[in-house]
Design a protein around this motif. Structure first.
Motif, PDB file in Angstrom:
ATOM      1  N   TRP A 148       0.845  -1.209   0.000  1.00 48.56           N
ATOM      2  CA  TRP A 148       0.000   0.000   0.000  1.00 48.56           C
ATOM      3  C   TRP A 148       0.879   1.257   0.000  1.00 48.56           C
ATOM      4  O   TRP A 148       0.647   2.194  -0.778  1.00 48.56           O
ATOM      5  CB  TRP A 148      -0.900  -0.011   1.246  1.00 48.56           C
ATOM      6  N   ALA A 149       1.889   1.248   0.871  1.00 47.88           N
ATOM      7  CA  ALA A 149       2.787   2.420   0.981  1.00 47.88           C
ATOM      8  C   ALA A 149       3.561   2.632  -0.321  1.00 47.88           C
ATOM      9  O   ALA A 149       3.671   3.763  -0.805  1.00 47.88           O
ATOM     10  CB  ALA A 149       3.740   2.227   2.152  1.00 47.88           C
ATOM     11  N   ILE A 150       4.083   1.562  -0.879  1.00 45.92           N
ATOM     12  CA  ILE A 150       4.899   1.684  -2.102  1.00 45.92           C
ATOM     13  C   ILE A 150       4.035   2.130  -3.290  1.00 45.92           C
ATOM     14  O   ILE A 150       4.423   3.014  -4.054  1.00 45.92           O
ATOM     15  CB  ILE A 150       5.652   0.357  -2.410  1.00 45.92           C
TER      16      ILE A 150
ATOM     17  N   ILE B  66       8.339   0.166   9.403  1.00 53.07           N
ATOM     18  CA  ILE B  66       8.467   1.515   9.963  1.00 53.07           C
ATOM     19  C   ILE B  66       8.846   2.486   8.840  1.00 53.07           C
ATOM     20  O   ILE B  66       8.282   3.575   8.717  1.00 53.07           O
ATOM     21  CB  ILE B  66       9.507   1.537  11.111  1.00 53.07           C
ATOM     22  N   TRP B  67       9.795   2.061   8.030  1.00 51.99           N
ATOM     23  CA  TRP B  67      10.252   2.879   6.895  1.00 51.99           C
ATOM     24  C   TRP B  67       9.079   3.180   5.950  1.00 51.99           C
ATOM     25  O   TRP B  67       8.895   4.326   5.514  1.00 51.99           O
ATOM     26  CB  TRP B  67      11.373   2.124   6.176  1.00 51.99           C
TER      27      TRP B  67
ATOM     28  N   MET C  79      13.605  11.297   3.303  1.00 52.67           N
ATOM     29  CA  MET C  79      14.307  11.918   4.445  1.00 52.67           C
ATOM     30  C   MET C  79      13.598  11.642   5.772  1.00 52.67           C
ATOM     31  O   MET C  79      14.214  11.632   6.813  1.00 52.67           O
ATOM     32  CB  MET C  79      14.370  13.438   4.250  1.00 52.67           C
ATOM     33  N   TYR C  80      12.275  11.473   5.722  1.00 52.46           N
ATOM     34  CA  TYR C  80      11.500  11.361   6.958  1.00 52.46           C
ATOM     35  C   TYR C  80      11.675   9.995   7.636  1.00 52.46           C
ATOM     36  O   TYR C  80      11.605   9.903   8.852  1.00 52.46           O
ATOM     37  CB  TYR C  80      10.006  11.552   6.680  1.00 52.46           C
ATOM     38  N   SER C  81      11.857   8.952   6.818  1.00 52.22           N
ATOM     39  CA  SER C  81      11.840   7.584   7.365  1.00 52.22           C
ATOM     40  C   SER C  81      12.877   7.328   8.456  1.00 52.22           C
ATOM     41  O   SER C  81      12.525   6.761   9.492  1.00 52.22           O
ATOM     42  CB  SER C  81      11.994   6.565   6.236  1.00 52.22           C
TER      43      SER C  81
ATOM     44  N   ARG D 173      17.727  -3.484  16.767  1.00 49.71           N
ATOM     45  CA  ARG D 173      16.727  -3.630  17.817  1.00 49.71           C
ATOM     46  C   ARG D 173      15.468  -4.336  17.292  1.00 49.71           C
ATOM     47  O   ARG D 173      14.799  -5.052  18.016  1.00 49.71           O
ATOM     48  CB  ARG D 173      16.374  -2.242  18.358  1.00 49.71           C
ATOM     49  N   PHE D 174      15.170  -4.056  16.037  1.00 50.75           N
ATOM     50  CA  PHE D 174      13.984  -4.652  15.402  1.00 50.75           C
ATOM     51  C   PHE D 174      14.430  -5.597  14.293  1.00 50.75           C
ATOM     52  O   PHE D 174      15.542  -5.471  13.782  1.00 50.75           O
ATOM     53  CB  PHE D 174      13.092  -3.569  14.799  1.00 50.75           C
ATOM     54  N   SER D 175      13.503  -6.463  13.919  1.00 56.50           N
ATOM     55  CA  SER D 175      13.787  -7.353  12.788  1.00 56.50           C
ATOM     56  C   SER D 175      13.765  -6.535  11.493  1.00 56.50           C
ATOM     57  O   SER D 175      13.236  -5.416  11.469  1.00 56.50           O
ATOM     58  CB  SER D 175      12.728  -8.446  12.730  1.00 56.50           C
ATOM     59  N   SER D 176      14.311  -7.099  10.425  1.00 58.44           N
ATOM     60  CA  SER D 176      14.356  -6.387   9.135  1.00 58.44           C
ATOM     61  C   SER D 176      12.952  -6.058   8.642  1.00 58.44           C
ATOM     62  O   SER D 176      12.717  -4.983   8.089  1.00 58.44           O
ATOM     63  CB  SER D 176      15.057  -7.241   8.092  1.00 58.44           C
TER      64      SER D 176
END
Lengths: 157, 166
Positions: free
Chosen positions: A33-35, B41-42, B82-84, B32-35
């Motif tokens: 959805w994001a992509i 999140i990204w 840039m935000y991610s 800290r997190f998995s890939s």
């Protein structure tokens, strides 16, 4: 009368797509959805702002309707196509599903043009087909990338 | 279709330097997190940034321009990346410092202030060129986006653990 009918059809399609059983993982769907949103927004900026081939609505009601379709119905249709793609095993069936997805998206866009939500300047059918085909491919690429990361993670555990 | 900027100056350098520093820091931080979680999140930050800018910066609202002109170029596309890392740092520290209950309020407020400061820096570098927008309007947006990021983080983490257990 035409616009309420369009909204109703969009909502019904959306409900069907939400309820329909899915083979895709929820996180996979969110990532796709994001992509799709990122690629689509950038493509629309190019098409409407830079090249003025297809103009986006200026009236607020039509603008919000366009955004609703753009952010919910379009990604849902692409993701639903991907979901069906997982069921198909033969290459011909996969190609047919992609073509059906592209046709649905082109038809949706032409409906928006017909309702004067979008204004066509130098936007032809082959532009539209190419645009939606690229977006469907972006969805496939996003799913492939997500699966690659997820599989690598499982392997490393 | 011209994707190159009109002039290659301060704003382009600002974007390149920010991307290099933040993404390097993102990969160099202890994991800290998995890939998959990192990817989610990204993707959330990318989605939020493009949605906000599509609504606010593009017509009919057209409250500000991103980079040199009202048209888009390759650096506009890079701006949304840039935000991610900032979203990632926000959730990384939230998880690492185990921020809960009332300490959450100053944490979100401080991050919103930091985001405001970074936006001011970006506006100074002409990444954002305000028309009918002022930087003060961004503060409530950052508050909402930060809270949504926390909700999203809890949702995907619980979903991730649930499906991994299954």
């Amino acid at each position: 009368m035409a616009i309420p009918f369009f909204i109703s059809i969009c909502l019904i399609v959306l409900m069907i797509l939400i309820i329909a059983p899915k083979r895709l993982h929820l996180l996979e769907i969110l990532f796709m959805w994001a992509i799709i949103t990122y690629v689509k927004a950038n493509a629309y900026f190019q098409i409407s702002l830079n090249n003025e081939m297809l103009l986006l609505p200026k009236e607020m009601d039509k603008y919000w309707l366009f955004m609703f379709v753009s952010y919910t119905v379009v990604p849902s249709l692409i993701i639903a196509g991907q979901n069906v793609l997982l069921i198909a095993s033969r290459v011909y069936a996969k190609i047919a599903i992609i073509l059906v997805s592209v046709t649905c998206l082109v038809a949706l866009e032409y409906w928006e043009i017909g309702l004067h939500i979008l204004e066509r300047k130098k936007w032809y059918l082959y532009h539209s087909m190419l645009f939606w085909f690229s977006l469907v491919l972006a969805g496939i690429a996003a799913r492939g990338f997500f699966q690659f990361i997820a599989k690598r993670e499982v392997k490393n555990q | 279709m011209n994707l190159l900027p009109n002039r290659f100056d301060g704003n382009e350098w600002f974007i390149i330097i920010t991307l290099v520093i933040t993404y390097t820091l993102m990969w160099r931080l202890p994991k800290r997190f998995s890939s998959t979680m990192m990817l989610m999140i990204w993707a959330y930050c990318l989605f939020v940034s493009i949605t906000t800018d599509e609504i606010l910066a593009a017509p009919p609202f057209d409250l500000y321009d991103i980079n040199d002109t009202k048209k888009t170029d390759i650096f506009d596309m890079l701006t949304w990346f840039m935000y991610s890392p900032f979203g990632y740092f926000f959730l990384y520290l939230y998880d690492r410092w185990r921020i809960r209950s009332f300490s959450l309020i100053p944490y979100v407020l401080l991050w919103s202030l930091f985001s405001l400061g970074f936006e001011a820096l970006a506006a100074w570098a002409k990444v954002f060129n305000y028309k009918s927008w002022t930087i003060a309007y961004s503060f409530p947006i950052y508050l909402v986006v930060s809270c949504l990021a926390l909700l999203y983080f809890h949702f995907i983490r619980s979903y991730f653990y649930k499906t991994n257990k299954g």
